[in-house]
Design an enzyme around this catalytic site. Sequence first.
Site, PDB file in Angstrom:
ATOM      1  N   GLU A   1     -72.631   9.289  80.810  1.00 37.83           N
ATOM      2  CA  GLU A   1     -71.264   9.438  81.313  1.00 37.83           C
ATOM      3  C   GLU A   1     -71.164  10.519  82.380  1.00 37.83           C
ATOM      4  OE1 GLU A   1     -68.818   7.558  81.002  1.00 37.83           O
ATOM      5  OE2 GLU A   1     -69.426   6.262  79.356  1.00 37.83           O
TER       6      GLU A   1
ATOM      7  N   TYR B   1     -61.511  12.215  80.988  1.00 32.88           N
ATOM      8  CA  TYR B   1     -62.179  10.924  80.871  1.00 32.88           C
ATOM      9  C   TYR B   1     -63.421  11.006  79.989  1.00 32.88           C
ATOM     10  CZ  TYR B   1     -65.402   7.235  81.486  1.00 32.88           C
ATOM     11  OH  TYR B   1     -66.298   6.251  81.195  1.00 32.88           O
TER      12      TYR B   1
ATOM     13  N   ASP C   1     -60.801   5.734  83.390  1.00 30.20           N
ATOM     14  CA  ASP C   1     -61.511   5.995  84.640  1.00 30.20           C
ATOM     15  C   ASP C   1     -60.876   5.117  85.718  1.00 30.20           C
ATOM     16  OD1 ASP C   1     -62.447   3.442  83.914  1.00 30.20           O
ATOM     17  OD2 ASP C   1     -64.221   3.752  85.150  1.00 30.20           O
TER      18      ASP C   1
END
Length: 328
Positions: free
Chosen positions: A36, A117, A135
Amino acid sequence: MDATAAAKLLDHYAANARDLPWRLATRDPYRTWLSEVMLQQTTVATVTPRFRRFLERWPTVQALAAAPEEEILGEWAGLGYYARARNLIACARAVAERGRFPATESELRKLPGLGAYTAAAVAAIAFGEDAVPVDTNVERVVARVFGLAKRADVPAAARTWFPAGRHGDFAQALMDLGASICRPKRPACDRCPLAADCRAAALGTPEAFPAPKVKKERPHRHGVAWWIRRGDEVWLVRRPAEGLLGGMASLPGPEWTDDRPQVNALAIHRHGFTHFSLDLHLVPQGDPPAGEGWWQPIADLAAAGLPTLYRKAAEAALAAEREPKLAA
DNA sequence: TAGGCGTGGAC
DNA sequence: TGTCCAAGCCT
Protein backbone atom coordinates in the site's frame (compact mmCIF):
# COMPACT_ATOMS: atom_id res chain seq x y z
CA MET A 1 -27.67 1.94 -3.64
CA ASP A 2 -28.89 -1.55 -2.89
CA ALA A 3 -26.85 -4.55 -1.86
CA THR A 4 -27.33 -6.25 -5.22
CA ALA A 5 -24.91 -3.89 -6.94
CA ALA A 6 -22.27 -4.57 -4.30
CA ALA A 7 -22.73 -8.32 -4.73
CA LYS A 8 -22.40 -8.00 -8.50
CA LEU A 9 -19.15 -6.12 -8.10
CA LEU A 10 -17.74 -8.70 -5.67
CA ASP A 11 -18.66 -11.51 -8.07
CA HIS A 12 -17.05 -9.69 -10.97
CA TYR A 13 -13.91 -9.15 -8.91
CA ALA A 14 -13.73 -12.81 -7.87
CA ALA A 15 -13.94 -13.85 -11.52
CA ASN A 16 -11.74 -11.20 -13.14
CA ALA A 17 -9.24 -9.80 -10.63
CA ARG A 18 -5.65 -9.48 -11.80
CA ASP A 19 -3.18 -11.75 -10.06
CA LEU A 20 -1.13 -9.12 -8.24
CA PRO A 21 1.73 -10.35 -6.02
CA TRP A 22 0.39 -8.71 -2.87
CA ARG A 23 -3.13 -10.07 -3.36
CA LEU A 24 -1.85 -13.45 -2.19
CA ALA A 25 -0.71 -11.62 0.93
CA THR A 26 -4.16 -10.54 2.04
CA ARG A 27 -4.35 -10.68 5.82
CA ASP A 28 -0.57 -10.38 6.06
CA PRO A 29 -0.09 -6.93 7.66
CA TYR A 30 3.54 -6.52 6.56
CA ARG A 31 2.93 -7.31 2.90
CA THR A 32 -0.30 -5.37 2.83
CA TRP A 33 1.35 -2.33 4.39
CA LEU A 34 4.43 -2.52 2.16
CA SER A 35 2.38 -2.79 -1.03
CA GLU A 36 0.00 0.00 0.00
CA VAL A 37 2.83 2.42 0.75
CA MET A 38 4.55 1.57 -2.54
CA LEU A 39 1.28 2.04 -4.42
CA GLN A 40 0.72 5.56 -3.10
CA GLN A 41 0.57 7.66 -6.30
CA THR A 42 2.46 4.90 -8.11
CA THR A 43 1.27 2.46 -10.75
CA VAL A 44 0.91 -1.30 -10.32
CA ALA A 45 3.34 -1.89 -13.20
CA THR A 46 6.03 0.18 -11.48
CA VAL A 47 5.47 -1.31 -8.04
CA THR A 48 5.29 -5.02 -8.88
CA PRO A 49 9.01 -5.75 -9.41
CA ARG A 50 10.01 -3.41 -6.56
CA PHE A 51 7.63 -5.13 -4.16
CA ARG A 52 9.10 -8.52 -5.03
CA ARG A 53 12.65 -7.22 -4.61
CA PHE A 54 11.86 -5.71 -1.19
CA LEU A 55 10.29 -8.96 0.01
CA GLU A 56 13.33 -10.94 -1.15
CA ARG A 57 15.73 -8.71 0.74
CA TRP A 58 13.54 -8.07 3.78
CA PRO A 59 10.92 -10.84 4.27
CA THR A 60 9.65 -9.46 7.58
CA VAL A 61 9.10 -6.08 9.16
CA GLN A 62 11.80 -7.01 11.68
CA ALA A 63 14.29 -7.54 8.85
CA LEU A 64 13.34 -4.23 7.28
CA ALA A 65 13.64 -2.46 10.62
CA ALA A 66 17.16 -3.82 11.08
CA ALA A 67 18.40 -2.77 7.62
CA PRO A 68 20.71 0.23 7.10
CA GLU A 69 18.82 3.29 5.96
CA GLU A 70 21.03 3.86 2.89
CA GLU A 71 20.29 0.34 1.62
CA ILE A 72 16.54 0.85 1.85
CA LEU A 73 16.76 4.26 0.16
CA GLY A 74 18.88 2.61 -2.53
CA GLU A 75 16.23 -0.01 -3.21
CA TRP A 76 13.61 2.75 -3.30
CA ALA A 77 15.60 4.80 -5.83
CA GLY A 78 13.49 5.52 -8.91
CA LEU A 79 10.17 4.97 -7.15
CA GLY A 80 9.76 8.66 -6.33
CA TYR A 81 8.20 10.51 -3.40
CA TYR A 82 11.17 9.64 -1.21
CA ALA A 83 9.50 10.83 2.00
CA ARG A 84 7.58 7.55 1.67
CA ALA A 85 10.83 5.61 2.05
CA ARG A 86 11.91 7.68 5.05
CA ASN A 87 8.49 7.10 6.65
CA LEU A 88 8.66 3.42 5.70
CA ILE A 89 11.86 3.05 7.70
CA ALA A 90 10.48 4.96 10.68
CA CYS A 91 7.29 2.90 10.58
CA ALA A 92 9.11 -0.43 10.34
CA ARG A 93 11.25 0.44 13.32
CA ALA A 94 8.24 1.55 15.37
CA VAL A 95 6.38 -1.67 14.53
CA ALA A 96 9.41 -3.86 15.27
CA GLU A 97 9.86 -2.06 18.58
CA ARG A 98 6.27 -2.76 19.64
CA GLY A 99 6.45 -6.32 18.26
CA ARG A 100 3.69 -6.26 15.65
CA PHE A 101 1.44 -4.05 13.57
CA PRO A 102 -1.45 -2.50 15.48
CA ALA A 103 -4.72 -4.10 14.39
CA THR A 104 -7.10 -1.16 14.23
CA GLU A 105 -7.50 1.74 11.81
CA SER A 106 -7.15 4.34 14.54
CA GLU A 107 -3.87 2.87 15.83
CA LEU A 108 -2.49 2.30 12.33
CA ARG A 109 -3.24 5.92 11.52
CA LYS A 110 -0.69 7.02 14.11
CA LEU A 111 2.21 5.34 12.31
CA PRO A 112 4.42 7.45 10.01
CA GLY A 113 3.34 7.31 6.37
CA LEU A 114 -0.11 5.89 7.12
CA GLY A 115 -2.68 8.52 6.25
CA ALA A 116 -6.44 8.17 6.07
CA TYR A 117 -6.38 5.93 3.02
CA THR A 118 -3.54 3.55 3.93
CA ALA A 119 -4.64 3.08 7.54
CA ALA A 120 -8.13 2.17 6.35
CA ALA A 121 -6.79 -0.10 3.61
CA VAL A 122 -4.52 -2.07 5.95
CA ALA A 123 -7.25 -2.30 8.58
CA ALA A 124 -9.77 -3.59 6.05
CA ILE A 125 -7.51 -5.87 3.99
CA ALA A 126 -5.17 -7.28 6.61
CA PHE A 127 -7.36 -7.17 9.73
CA GLY A 128 -10.91 -7.51 8.38
CA GLU A 129 -12.08 -4.27 9.98
CA ASP A 130 -15.03 -2.48 8.39
CA ALA A 131 -12.89 0.56 7.53
CA VAL A 132 -13.58 2.48 4.32
CA PRO A 133 -10.48 3.22 2.24
CA VAL A 134 -11.13 5.96 -0.30
CA ASP A 135 -8.38 6.29 -2.88
CA THR A 136 -8.70 7.95 -6.27
CA ASN A 137 -10.28 4.81 -7.79
CA VAL A 138 -12.89 4.41 -5.06
CA GLU A 139 -13.60 8.12 -5.28
CA ARG A 140 -14.15 7.97 -9.04
CA VAL A 141 -16.29 4.80 -9.06
CA VAL A 142 -18.48 5.95 -6.17
CA ALA A 143 -18.83 9.43 -7.66
CA ARG A 144 -20.06 7.92 -10.92
CA VAL A 145 -22.33 5.25 -9.46
CA PHE A 146 -23.99 7.76 -7.13
CA GLY A 147 -23.77 10.66 -9.59
CA LEU A 148 -21.76 12.90 -7.28
CA ALA A 149 -19.86 15.78 -8.84
CA LYS A 150 -18.43 17.00 -5.54
CA ARG A 151 -15.57 14.87 -4.27
CA ALA A 152 -16.31 15.87 -0.69
CA ASP A 153 -19.62 14.00 -0.91
CA VAL A 154 -18.00 10.69 -1.83
CA PRO A 155 -16.85 9.27 1.55
CA ALA A 156 -20.33 9.40 3.10
CA ALA A 157 -21.83 7.66 0.08
CA ALA A 158 -19.08 5.04 0.16
CA ARG A 159 -19.83 4.25 3.80
CA THR A 160 -23.44 3.45 2.91
CA TRP A 161 -22.37 1.08 0.14
CA PHE A 162 -19.49 -1.03 1.53
CA PRO A 163 -20.98 -4.39 2.62
CA ALA A 164 -20.36 -5.28 6.27
CA GLY A 165 -17.69 -7.93 6.74
CA ARG A 166 -16.39 -7.54 3.18
CA HIS A 167 -14.71 -4.14 3.25
CA GLY A 168 -11.26 -5.41 2.27
CA ASP A 169 -12.50 -7.32 -0.75
CA PHE A 170 -14.91 -4.56 -1.73
CA ALA A 171 -12.22 -1.87 -1.62
CA GLN A 172 -9.96 -3.99 -3.82
CA ALA A 173 -12.87 -4.74 -6.15
CA LEU A 174 -13.55 -1.00 -6.52
CA MET A 175 -9.88 -0.26 -7.15
CA ASP A 176 -9.61 -3.05 -9.72
CA LEU A 177 -12.72 -1.79 -11.47
CA GLY A 178 -11.41 1.77 -11.41
CA ALA A 179 -8.10 0.72 -12.93
CA SER A 180 -9.48 -1.51 -15.66
CA ILE A 181 -13.02 -0.41 -16.57
CA CYS A 182 -14.14 2.73 -14.75
CA ARG A 183 -11.07 4.65 -15.99
CA PRO A 184 -10.75 8.44 -15.82
CA LYS A 185 -10.96 8.75 -19.61
CA ARG A 186 -13.11 6.62 -21.91
CA PRO A 187 -14.57 4.29 -19.28
CA ALA A 188 -15.61 0.90 -20.66
CA CYS A 189 -19.22 1.07 -19.49
CA ASP A 190 -20.18 -1.68 -21.96
CA ARG A 191 -18.06 -4.10 -19.90
CA CYS A 192 -18.99 -2.76 -16.47
CA PRO A 193 -20.91 -4.97 -14.02
CA LEU A 194 -22.37 -1.82 -12.45
CA ALA A 195 -23.58 -0.14 -15.66
CA ALA A 196 -27.24 -0.79 -14.89
CA ASP A 197 -26.82 0.70 -11.40
CA CYS A 198 -24.72 3.72 -12.39
CA ARG A 199 -26.19 7.22 -12.27
CA ALA A 200 -23.37 8.72 -14.35
CA ALA A 201 -23.77 6.05 -17.02
CA ALA A 202 -27.51 6.69 -17.10
CA LEU A 203 -26.81 10.37 -17.67
CA GLY A 204 -24.48 9.43 -20.52
CA THR A 205 -21.64 11.55 -19.16
CA PRO A 206 -19.53 9.30 -16.93
CA GLU A 207 -16.38 11.35 -17.49
CA ALA A 208 -18.07 14.35 -15.89
CA PHE A 209 -17.97 12.56 -12.51
CA PRO A 210 -16.33 13.55 -10.29
CA ALA A 211 -15.75 17.15 -11.34
CA PRO A 212 -12.17 17.66 -12.61
CA LYS A 213 -9.59 19.16 -10.32
CA VAL A 214 -8.26 22.60 -11.11
CA LYS A 215 -4.77 22.42 -12.54
CA LYS A 216 -1.91 24.71 -11.70
CA GLU A 217 0.81 26.15 -13.83
CA ARG A 218 4.15 24.39 -13.61
CA PRO A 219 7.17 26.74 -13.48
CA HIS A 220 10.55 25.99 -15.04
CA ARG A 221 13.79 26.00 -13.05
CA HIS A 222 17.49 25.44 -13.59
CA GLY A 223 20.19 23.55 -11.74
CA VAL A 224 23.90 22.89 -12.05
CA ALA A 225 25.35 19.45 -11.36
CA TRP A 226 29.10 19.13 -11.19
CA TRP A 227 30.52 16.25 -13.21
CA ILE A 228 33.75 15.31 -11.45
CA ARG A 229 35.72 12.40 -12.90
CA ARG A 230 38.73 10.52 -11.50
CA GLY A 231 39.64 7.80 -13.91
CA ASP A 232 36.66 5.44 -14.11
CA GLU A 233 34.91 7.02 -11.12
CA VAL A 234 32.62 9.97 -10.49
CA TRP A 235 32.10 12.01 -7.31
CA LEU A 236 28.72 11.57 -5.62
CA VAL A 237 27.20 13.11 -2.50
CA ARG A 238 24.11 12.53 -0.37
CA ARG A 239 21.39 15.17 -0.37
CA PRO A 240 20.09 16.70 2.87
CA ALA A 241 17.70 14.45 4.76
CA GLU A 242 14.59 16.59 4.23
CA GLY A 243 12.93 18.17 1.20
CA LEU A 244 13.19 17.30 -2.49
CA LEU A 245 14.97 13.96 -3.05
CA GLY A 246 15.81 14.08 0.65
CA GLY A 247 18.44 11.61 1.80
CA MET A 248 19.12 10.35 -1.72
CA ALA A 249 22.45 9.95 -3.52
CA SER A 250 23.10 12.65 -6.13
CA LEU A 251 25.63 14.54 -8.19
CA PRO A 252 27.00 17.54 -6.26
CA GLY A 253 25.90 21.06 -7.12
CA PRO A 254 24.59 24.37 -5.85
CA GLU A 255 20.98 25.27 -5.04
CA TRP A 256 18.68 25.37 -8.07
CA THR A 257 17.51 28.72 -9.42
CA ASP A 258 14.77 30.25 -11.56
CA ASP A 259 17.24 31.71 -14.05
CA ARG A 260 19.46 29.95 -16.53
CA PRO A 261 23.03 29.69 -15.18
CA GLN A 262 25.93 31.15 -17.16
CA VAL A 263 27.97 27.97 -17.48
CA ASN A 264 29.61 25.93 -20.21
CA ALA A 265 27.70 22.69 -19.84
CA LEU A 266 28.82 19.31 -21.07
CA ALA A 267 25.15 18.39 -21.41
CA ILE A 268 21.76 19.66 -20.28
CA HIS A 269 19.26 17.14 -18.96
CA ARG A 270 15.57 18.14 -18.78
CA HIS A 271 13.44 16.53 -16.07
CA GLY A 272 9.81 16.94 -15.07
CA PHE A 273 8.75 17.01 -11.45
CA THR A 274 5.17 17.22 -10.29
CA HIS A 275 5.30 20.93 -9.49
CA PHE A 276 8.07 22.24 -11.77
CA SER A 277 10.32 21.25 -14.63
CA LEU A 278 14.09 21.43 -14.44
CA ASP A 279 17.05 21.89 -16.77
CA LEU A 280 20.06 20.32 -15.08
CA HIS A 281 23.29 21.70 -16.55
CA LEU A 282 26.13 19.19 -16.23
CA VAL A 283 29.38 21.04 -15.75
CA PRO A 284 32.77 19.28 -15.64
CA GLN A 285 34.91 20.11 -12.61
CA GLY A 286 38.40 19.06 -11.63
CA ASP A 287 38.26 18.39 -7.92
CA PRO A 288 35.56 17.41 -5.43
CA PRO A 289 34.08 20.26 -3.39
CA ALA A 290 34.54 20.40 0.36
CA GLY A 291 32.25 18.11 2.33
CA GLU A 292 31.39 14.45 2.39
CA GLY A 293 31.00 12.30 -0.68
CA TRP A 294 32.48 9.28 -2.39
CA TRP A 295 34.01 8.09 -5.64
CA GLN A 296 31.50 5.87 -7.42
CA PRO A 297 32.81 3.52 -10.14
CA ILE A 298 31.07 4.37 -13.41
CA ALA A 299 30.58 0.66 -14.02
CA ASP A 300 28.62 0.43 -10.75
CA LEU A 301 26.60 3.59 -11.17
CA ALA A 302 23.37 1.58 -11.10
CA ALA A 303 24.25 0.39 -7.58
CA ALA A 304 24.60 3.95 -6.27
CA GLY A 305 20.85 4.32 -5.67
CA LEU A 306 20.50 7.50 -7.70
CA PRO A 307 17.00 8.90 -8.16
CA THR A 308 15.91 9.10 -11.78
CA LEU A 309 16.88 12.74 -12.25
CA TYR A 310 20.54 12.06 -11.48
CA ARG A 311 20.63 8.61 -13.05
CA LYS A 312 19.53 10.03 -16.40
CA ALA A 313 21.68 13.13 -16.00
CA ALA A 314 24.75 10.93 -15.48
CA GLU A 315 23.81 8.91 -18.55
CA ALA A 316 23.57 12.16 -20.53
CA ALA A 317 27.00 13.25 -19.31
CA LEU A 318 28.56 9.92 -20.25
CA ALA A 319 26.93 10.06 -23.68
CA ALA A 320 28.23 13.60 -24.17
CA GLU A 321 31.74 12.51 -23.25
CA ARG A 322 31.57 9.80 -25.89
CA GLU A 323 29.99 12.02 -28.54
CA PRO A 324 30.94 15.64 -27.77
CA LYS A 325 29.42 17.05 -30.96
CA LEU A 326 25.95 15.77 -30.09
CA ALA A 327 25.94 17.56 -26.75
CA ALA A 328 25.20 20.99 -28.16
C1' DT B 1 -5.78 24.00 3.46
C1' DA B 2 -3.21 24.31 -0.32
C1' DG B 3 1.19 23.32 -1.82
C1' DG B 4 5.48 20.38 -1.71
C1' DC B 5 6.76 16.05 -2.98
C1' DG B 6 8.88 11.76 -8.33
C1' DT B 7 8.27 9.07 -11.89
C1' DG B 8 6.68 6.67 -16.03
C1' DG B 9 3.04 5.30 -19.12
C1' DA B 10 -1.04 6.46 -21.98
C1' DC B 11 -2.69 9.39 -25.37
C1' DT C 1 6.35 17.62 -27.99
C1' DG C 2 2.74 18.39 -23.66
C1' DT C 3 -0.93 16.94 -20.51
C1' DC C 4 -3.06 13.86 -17.53
C1' DC C 5 -2.90 10.67 -14.11
C1' DA C 6 -1.62 6.97 -10.61
C1' DA C 7 -3.84 2.00 -4.17
C1' DG C 8 -1.55 9.87 -0.89
C1' DC C 9 1.02 11.93 3.06
C1' DC C 10 2.61 15.80 5.57
C1' DT C 11 2.70 20.44 7.11
